[in-house]
Structures are given as C-alpha cells and as structure tokens.
Write a protein that holds these residues in place. Structure first.
Motif: not given
Length: 277
Positions: A185-203
C-alpha cells in the motif's frame, strides 16, 4: 393534525439520518469515505444488512456494511492516511445494533452491560462478541480496516470495533496480508493526494463459536487514488482465507472475481471514474 404528525415524523427521520450510527444510507451520513461519494453497488448487500457510520467519540472515522446474520462486516470503506502510533488494545462493539435508543458511538462491552443495562443475550443477538473469538485454532481477529492505515490514536482506536473484524487465517493475517497492508500500500500510493479504500470479506461455508460467526472464504481490498485533476489510478487484491498468499489485480479483475464469488449481479466497488484496467 395528521399532516402535522407526518411532518414531525419526517423531521425526526432527517435528524436521525444526520446523526445516527446505524443508518439507512451511508451516503446521507458519511459520504466522505467514498470516492465521488459513490459506495459499492447493491451486489454485495446481504439479506440482513446494517449500514454503520463508524463513530468514536464525536467523529466518524469509516463506513461499514455489516451482515447481521453472519456477524461479520461485508466491507469497510475509509481514507488511507497512515501515521505513527501505537496499536490500541481496547475492543468495542456497536450499541445501535442492539437498538436505536443506545449510544451513537462505539462502546466497550462492559460499558453497555453495566451502564446501559444491555443484557449479554441482547448484545450477542445483534453482533459478534469478544468471547466468539476466544480459543481459536489457526484463526485470529482480522481487521478489515487496519489500524495502521490511520494517522492518530483516536482513528486507530476506532478500528477496534468487532464490526470491523472477521475470523482470518492467522498465517495470512500476519504474513502476506500484513505485507500488503504495510508495504505494498505504501508503494502503490506514492504520488496519491487521496486514496479511497474499500476492503471486504466473501462469506464462507464454515463458522466459529458454535455457528455464530462466519469464517470468510476470501478477504479482498480495493483502492482508488487521486493523483491530480481528473487523474486517478486503482487496483485490487484478493486472498483465500486459508493460504498465506495475496494476488494483485486490476480493479476490473477484482470486480469480475467478486461477481463470480458472490454469484449475483455485477459488482461495482467505485465510481466509474476509477480505471478498471
């Protein structure tokens, strides 16, 4: 007289939506956690849902779609804002899952039982409890929204609600998934002003605690970041909840995979301005 009563009901409803914890619409109360104020579509909604604007103290910190029947979150949505700080060790529950007359902010189990006279049976019917996660073998309490993605003590504490927790494979949680949360995440978000995340679980098909809490079959996460004016990038990851391995995908690939796993309509996690390729 009837018209006056109707107007009062509507007014009360509006006030409730503006300040509630368990709400009828995440967009009405805490839209700030979704890119372009657009939550995932209805393809992820379970049969017995609760929409929660996760409130600690007097502030909202993230949004959750909760599955009341399986007693796990379907997804959590938040802004990625990592910062230094210690890991909290205080676990909380959501009073308003018990009923609308209880506090609008998350509380400790002990506080609800002793100060608000909620019975353990009432609490256990509405959500998972700490005792559900005791004596697990090969599993532990897995955050969907990780405390390390938040910038201060209060925002980190807010992630320690059991409505943000799933039974997660212990090796995955401490291994490849932790590596994604902390390093990728730290690597992928370099240069991002805002990063929106949706994290979930499949039952999944199995449960812990005598059938009370579902063990997800997959854990997944997605992100959409704003690089500048009208410039965004997006990605996703997914992991089987019995293997220490995380697969990096495009947002489109993750949505297609989730559409197959949930077996309903096509899944959309973000506004169309987030690239699927």
């Amino acid at each position: 007289m009837m018209l006056l009563l109707l107007l009062l009901q509507v007014l009360a409803s509006c006030l409730w939506l503006g300040h509630g914890e368990v709400v009828t619409s995440l967009i009405s109360t805490c839209p700030q956690f979704f890119f372009q104020k657009t939550p995932p579509n209805a393809a992820l909604t379970p049969q017995n849902p609760a929409w929660i604007c996760q409130r600690y103290g007097n502030k909202y910190y993230f949004a959750t779609l909760y599955d009341r029947s399986r007693r796990i979150p379907v997804y959590s949505a938040y802004l990625y804002q990592p910062g230094p700080g210690k890991r909290p060790n205080t676990w909380m529950v959501e009073p308003q899952l018990v009923g609308p007359n209880y506090p609008k902010t998350m509380e400790k189990e002990w506080t609800l039982l002793n100060h608000f006279k909620v019975s353990l049976e009432q609490l256990s019917k509405s959500q998972a409890l700490l005792q559900d996660y005791k004596n697990l073998t090969g599993l532990n309490r897995g955050h969907l929204n990780p405390n390390g993605h938040h910038e201060d003590n209060s925002s980190r504490k807010a992630t320690f609600t059991l409505t943000n927790i799933v039974p997660q494979d212990a090796k995955l949680n401490g291994g490849a998934w932790n590596n994604y949360e902390q390093q990728t995440m730290m690597r992928m978000t370099q240069g991002c002003n805002n990063t929106y995340v949706v994290v979930g679980a499949v039952p999944g098909k199995s449960y812990i605690s005598n059938g009370r809490v579902n063990k997800p079959s997959f854990i997944w996460s997605s992100a959409c970041c704003e690089l500048g004016r009208n410039n965004t990038k997006a990605w996703g990851v997914i992991a089987e909840n019995n293997r220490d391995e995380v697969e990096l995908l495009t947002l489109g690939e993750l949505e297609e995979t989730l559409s197959l796993l949930y077996g309903r309509e096509s899944v959309s996690l973000f506004h169309s301005a987030c690239p699927r390729e």
